[in-house]
Design a protein around this motif. Sequence first.
Motif, PDB file in Angstrom:
ATOM      1  N   UNK A 179      45.217  51.586  52.711  1.00  0.00           N
ATOM      2  CA  UNK A 179      45.334  53.040  52.813  1.00  0.00           C
ATOM      3  C   UNK A 179      46.355  53.446  53.866  1.00  0.00           C
ATOM      4  N   UNK A 180      46.419  52.685  54.966  1.00  0.00           N
ATOM      5  CA  UNK A 180      47.369  52.990  56.030  1.00  0.00           C
ATOM      6  C   UNK A 180      48.808  52.861  55.532  1.00  0.00           C
ATOM      7  N   UNK A 181      49.108  51.757  54.849  1.00  0.00           N
ATOM      8  CA  UNK A 181      50.468  51.546  54.347  1.00  0.00           C
ATOM      9  C   UNK A 181      50.796  52.500  53.196  1.00  0.00           C
ATOM     10  N   UNK A 182      49.798  52.854  52.394  1.00  0.00           N
ATOM     11  CA  UNK A 182      50.035  53.816  51.306  1.00  0.00           C
ATOM     12  C   UNK A 182      50.443  55.174  51.873  1.00  0.00           C
ATOM     13  N   UNK A 183      49.801  55.582  52.962  1.00  0.00           N
ATOM     14  CA  UNK A 183      50.160  56.847  53.599  1.00  0.00           C
ATOM     15  C   UNK A 183      51.607  56.814  54.068  1.00  0.00           C
ATOM     16  N   UNK A 184      52.004  55.694  54.691  1.00  0.00           N
ATOM     17  CA  UNK A 184      53.383  55.575  55.171  1.00  0.00           C
ATOM     18  C   UNK A 184      54.387  55.548  54.028  1.00  0.00           C
ATOM     19  N   UNK A 204      43.749  54.243  33.488  1.00  0.00           N
ATOM     20  CA  UNK A 204      42.352  53.794  33.524  1.00  0.00           C
ATOM     21  C   UNK A 204      42.058  53.053  34.828  1.00  0.00           C
ATOM     22  N   UNK A 205      43.000  52.216  35.270  1.00  0.00           N
ATOM     23  CA  UNK A 205      42.795  51.508  36.533  1.00  0.00           C
ATOM     24  C   UNK A 205      42.711  52.481  37.707  1.00  0.00           C
ATOM     25  N   UNK A 206      43.498  53.559  37.646  1.00  0.00           N
ATOM     26  CA  UNK A 206      43.394  54.578  38.694  1.00  0.00           C
ATOM     27  C   UNK A 206      42.010  55.218  38.686  1.00  0.00           C
ATOM     28  N   UNK A 207      41.456  55.405  37.497  1.00  0.00           N
ATOM     29  CA  UNK A 207      40.151  56.064  37.364  1.00  0.00           C
ATOM     30  C   UNK A 207      39.027  55.201  37.936  1.00  0.00           C
ATOM     31  N   UNK A 208      39.104  53.883  37.746  1.00  0.00           N
ATOM     32  CA  UNK A 208      38.016  53.007  38.193  1.00  0.00           C
ATOM     33  C   UNK A 208      38.278  52.416  39.571  1.00  0.00           C
ATOM     34  N   UNK A 209      39.401  52.764  40.198  1.00  0.00           N
ATOM     35  CA  UNK A 209      39.772  52.156  41.475  1.00  0.00           C
ATOM     36  C   UNK A 209      38.785  52.517  42.583  1.00  0.00           C
ATOM     37  N   UNK A 210      38.616  51.575  43.510  1.00  0.00           N
ATOM     38  CA  UNK A 210      37.807  51.804  44.705  1.00  0.00           C
ATOM     39  C   UNK A 210      38.505  52.857  45.560  1.00  0.00           C
ATOM     40  N   UNK A 211      37.818  53.926  45.874  1.00  0.00           N
ATOM     41  CA  UNK A 211      38.441  55.038  46.600  1.00  0.00           C
ATOM     42  C   UNK A 211      38.618  54.749  48.091  1.00  0.00           C
ATOM     43  N   UNK A 212      37.799  53.877  48.680  1.00  0.00           N
ATOM     44  CA  UNK A 212      37.838  53.699  50.130  1.00  0.00           C
ATOM     45  C   UNK A 212      39.169  53.111  50.626  1.00  0.00           C
ATOM     46  N   UNK A 213      39.714  52.052  49.993  1.00  0.00           N
ATOM     47  CA  UNK A 213      41.009  51.551  50.456  1.00  0.00           C
ATOM     48  C   UNK A 213      42.206  52.255  49.821  1.00  0.00           C
ATOM     49  N   UNK A 214      41.960  53.342  49.104  1.00  0.00           N
ATOM     50  CA  UNK A 214      43.035  54.061  48.425  1.00  0.00           C
ATOM     51  C   UNK A 214      43.481  55.258  49.250  1.00  0.00           C
ATOM     52  N   UNK A 215      44.662  55.740  48.951  1.00  0.00           N
ATOM     53  CA  UNK A 215      45.197  56.940  49.572  1.00  0.00           C
ATOM     54  C   UNK A 215      45.224  58.044  48.516  1.00  0.00           C
ATOM     55  N   UNK A 216      44.594  59.175  48.809  1.00  0.00           N
ATOM     56  CA  UNK A 216      44.456  60.228  47.799  1.00  0.00           C
ATOM     57  C   UNK A 216      45.807  60.726  47.303  1.00  0.00           C
ATOM     58  N   UNK A 217      46.743  60.914  48.227  1.00  0.00           N
ATOM     59  CA  UNK A 217      48.037  61.442  47.801  1.00  0.00           C
ATOM     60  C   UNK A 217      48.760  60.444  46.901  1.00  0.00           C
TER      61      UNK A 217
END
Length: 374
Positions: free
Chosen positions: A75-80, A278-291
């Motif tokens: 999530x940190x690197x996704x934000x960057x 579909x993979x976006x839909x089932x992805x784990x939200x905790x290590x993901x970046x919303x944006x």
Amino acid sequence: MSQADPIEEADRVLRICAACMYCDGLCPVFPAIDGKHGFDLADLNYLSNLCHNCQGCWHDCQYAPPHAFAVNLPATLADLRQRSYADYLWPPLLGRAFRASGIVVPAIVVLAMSVTFATVLITASPAQLFSADSSEGAFYRVLPWPAMAGIAGATLLWAVATLTLATVQYWRAIAPRASAGEIMRALPPALRDIVTLRHLGGGGPGCHDEGDRTSHRRRILHHLTAGGFLLSALSTVAAAAYHHLLGIAAPYPIISLPVMLGLVGGVALTAGSAGLLRLEYIADRQPSNRREARLNVAFLLLLGLVAVSGLAVLAFRSTPAMGLLLVGHLGLVFGMFAALPFTKALHAPFRAAALLRAAIDKQQAAARRDADAG
């Protein structure tokens, strides 16, 4: 993860990772941070785009939440990454537009479709929109070839120029000190990594697309999407050759190079984008970046709409629906081209640049080891 200063948070997390190195071997990020004790903005922008978001480090990390260190590297690197896309677009106005892509991209697509429809009403008979016409040149009786080629060329040129300029700016910021010879020797392994997407393998078993389970689905679906896009582009090139070199105007027979390339490309692009959605839909939200998730979904929806609308034109081109379907498809294509700089499309050239930097660093490190051994 701290939202107040993402740069400081990224430096904090990467310092912990560099001290631990338990995840070394999962992806190219960890060899790139080995031995480092601090990271400037150029380092962070490089590492964030070198990350392929396989999320293997999240599942292997002993310092992930609820540990007090709260390390969430994906999530940190996704934000960057999102910040780097906006920061290197030029002029800065484009960066501000990227930050508002949720509004800008739909507005551009709607504008492009409106301009396309208005051009049809100005340059052709409105009755052509509702007439069944499958004879040679029927497409150009809906939208004349000069208008079609002019709008497509202008929007595509804009996209290529903007993406190229942003990538050059990004490369200048992250480029290592290297000779021309070192860069040329690093190109083959970098191109291998770019084309094969091997780092979507998460160090071997695949990406964590669904919790702890790993698979190579995302890698396969990326290949389908990219391959479908390439085949669709080659279909357009083949159609241009038919038009200018052979003097044959669209629509073309089913058993012809432009149609077969477009059919296979459209099916692959539809399947790939639908699978990734579909993979976006089932992805784990905790290590993901919303944006980043929103950018992914928006870009995949746009690609899917372009592919499906193109297949619809092919399926119904002998019916009265052909005119409206063609205008809708062309408007989506023009809109996609115009909106590309404000979409997730930037990740492709930025990641390619990061992989080239990684290949150069690897070769230079090997040369230093050889020199020390000698």
